[in-house]
Design a protein around this motif. Structure first.
Motif, PDB file in Angstrom:
ATOM      1  N   THR A 291       3.371  34.846   9.983  1.00 13.18           N
ATOM      2  CA  THR A 291       4.485  33.930   9.711  1.00 13.18           C
ATOM      3  C   THR A 291       5.757  34.681   9.334  1.00 13.18           C
ATOM      4  O   THR A 291       6.854  34.144   9.459  1.00 13.18           O
ATOM      5  CB  THR A 291       4.125  32.956   8.579  1.00 13.18           C
ATOM      6  OG1 THR A 291       3.819  33.694   7.380  1.00 13.18           O
ATOM      7  CG2 THR A 291       2.937  32.091   8.962  1.00 13.18           C
ATOM      8  N   GLY A 292       5.618  35.909   8.880  1.00 11.60           N
ATOM      9  CA  GLY A 292       6.781  36.662   8.418  1.00 11.60           C
ATOM     10  C   GLY A 292       7.840  36.855   9.476  1.00 11.60           C
ATOM     11  O   GLY A 292       9.037  36.896   9.171  1.00 11.60           O
ATOM     12  N   ILE A 293       7.426  36.955  10.719  1.00 11.15           N
ATOM     13  CA  ILE A 293       8.370  37.196  11.798  1.00 11.15           C
ATOM     14  C   ILE A 293       9.081  35.920  12.231  1.00 11.15           C
ATOM     15  O   ILE A 293      10.041  35.947  13.005  1.00 11.15           O
ATOM     16  CB  ILE A 293       7.629  37.838  12.992  1.00 11.15           C
ATOM     17  CG1 ILE A 293       8.600  38.586  13.903  1.00 11.15           C
ATOM     18  CG2 ILE A 293       6.800  36.808  13.748  1.00 11.15           C
ATOM     19  CD1 ILE A 293       7.912  39.450  14.936  1.00 11.15           C
ATOM     20  N   SER A 294       8.647  34.767  11.711  1.00 16.17           N
ATOM     21  CA  SER A 294       9.197  33.467  12.112  1.00 16.17           C
ATOM     22  C   SER A 294      10.447  33.148  11.291  1.00 16.17           C
ATOM     23  O   SER A 294      10.395  32.385  10.317  1.00 16.17           O
ATOM     24  CB  SER A 294       8.142  32.369  11.939  1.00 16.17           C
ATOM     25  OG  SER A 294       6.999  32.652  12.711  1.00 16.17           O
ATOM     26  N   THR A 295      11.554  33.721  11.679  1.00 16.25           N
ATOM     27  CA  THR A 295      12.811  33.560  10.932  1.00 16.25           C
ATOM     28  C   THR A 295      13.808  32.651  11.643  1.00 16.25           C
ATOM     29  O   THR A 295      15.001  32.674  11.345  1.00 16.25           O
ATOM     30  CB  THR A 295      13.445  34.936  10.679  1.00 16.25           C
ATOM     31  OG1 THR A 295      13.661  35.598  11.934  1.00 16.25           O
ATOM     32  CG2 THR A 295      12.539  35.790   9.798  1.00 16.25           C
ATOM     33  N   GLY A 296      13.308  31.837  12.580  1.00 16.46           N
ATOM     34  CA  GLY A 296      14.177  30.902  13.283  1.00 16.46           C
ATOM     35  C   GLY A 296      15.235  31.616  14.086  1.00 16.46           C
ATOM     36  O   GLY A 296      14.965  32.591  14.794  1.00 16.46           O
TER      37      GLY A 296
END
Length: 314
Positions: A291-296
């Motif tokens: 989820t860490g890479i999910s920065t919109g």
């Protein structure tokens, strides 16, 4: 936990220039050797303040020749301003505010990663007549600290629903205190689970959370990239049942001129020391590579992007 170091107003505006400093070898590889590293956090009673201070502790251990400190702030919007001005190198902010038009126009910031999700709380005392969001019409309500993600989100919510309230801008600790004394009718707070100020009040007094399920659907429909229908579990606060609400991802941001190796080290620390952070702040248990890479729409810093490439989950 109090933020380490001086109040953020005493931090030199030119602190970010120190990032240009040289590199030194240590047991963790090449680590930027800086005079100081400043993390903008949040106000008293907020998860931002506590998790940011804990991150500063862990980074300080990995950078023993650097004065790593967290500084108190008004939270999201204030942190963006501190980053833009160079008063901070790292800062926490909610995704909805970061992707707002007036923020995305600023190309000076990028992301280390997604940290944890915040949940919108609408809290009242047990004997309050408020049963739904619309009941706040004309009442005295705290919308969070000035320049916080709570202020941004709750103002957006009020505009979307046509709600008119007698509002105050107070941090979570002050909001909970005035609510318990009857000087506020309700408090809105966008924060992690559990938030210290609300948890403390729930142990002393009987409180209620108001269902925000319909409001969550409204915002998720208009801003699907930032708002997600969610629930606050019954185990979060003493005597408070499961309550529908909305959640918003929080990002750890940095300046684009942050040294690539330093951004890599911060990213590595955030994800490899998540268990250490979670020992004091439960929200940190959400920190993981997937989820860490999910920065919109917020781009990753090149140093962080390099760390993700090197540490892809199997």
């Amino acid at each position: 936990m109090r933020a380490r170091g001086p109040d953020r107003r005493s931090v030199l505006v030119g602190a970010a220039a120190a990032v240009v400093g040289g590199l030194t070898a240590c047991g963790h590889g090449s680590v930027p050797r800086l005079p100081e590293l400043v993390i903008a956090t949040g106000p008293p009673g907020a998860v931002y303040r506590e998790i940011g201070a804990e991150l500063a502790e862990v980074l300080g251990e990995r950078m023993p020749q650097t004065d790593v400190r967290s500084v108190e702030s008004g939270a999201s919007l204030d942190n963006l301003r501190l980053l833009a001005s160079g008063e901070a190198h790292l800062g926490l902010a909610s995704l909805d505010l970061v992707t707002a038009e007036e923020v995305t126009a600023d190309d000076d910031l990028s992301a280390i990663g997604r940290v944890y999700d915040s949940f919108l709380h609408l809290l009242v005392m047990a004997d309050s007549p408020v049963r739904e969001l619309a009941d706040l019409e004309g009442l005295r309500v705290s919308l969070g600290a000035p320049d916080s993600g709570t202020e941004f989100t709750t103002t957006r919510l009020a505009e979307a629903t046509g709600l008119s309230m007698e509002t105050a801008l107070l941090n979570q600790a002050d909001s909970a205190d005035l609510l318990s004394r009857g000087e506020l009718d309700a408090m809105l707070s966008l924060t992690g689970l559990p938030t210290p100020a609300i948890a403390s009040l729930a142990l002393r007094r009987t409180v209620r959370l108001i269902d925000l399920g319909e409001a969550a659907d409204v915002l998720a429909e208009t801003h699907p990239e930032a708002y997600f229908p969610a629930s606050i579990p019954a185990t979060t606060y003493e005597g408070v049942p499961t309550t529908r609400t909305l959640s918003i991802p929080n990002l750890l941001l940095c300046r684009n001129d942050l040294d690539d190796d330093l951004a890599h080290l911060v990213t590595d620390t955030l994800f490899t020391r998540a268990g250490r952070l979670a020992a004091t702040r439960p929200e940190a248990a959400q920190i993981n590579v997937r989820t860490g890479i999910s920065t919109g729409d917020v781009p990753l810093h090149p140093g962080a992007e390099r760390w993700y490439r090197e540490n892809k989950p199997i």
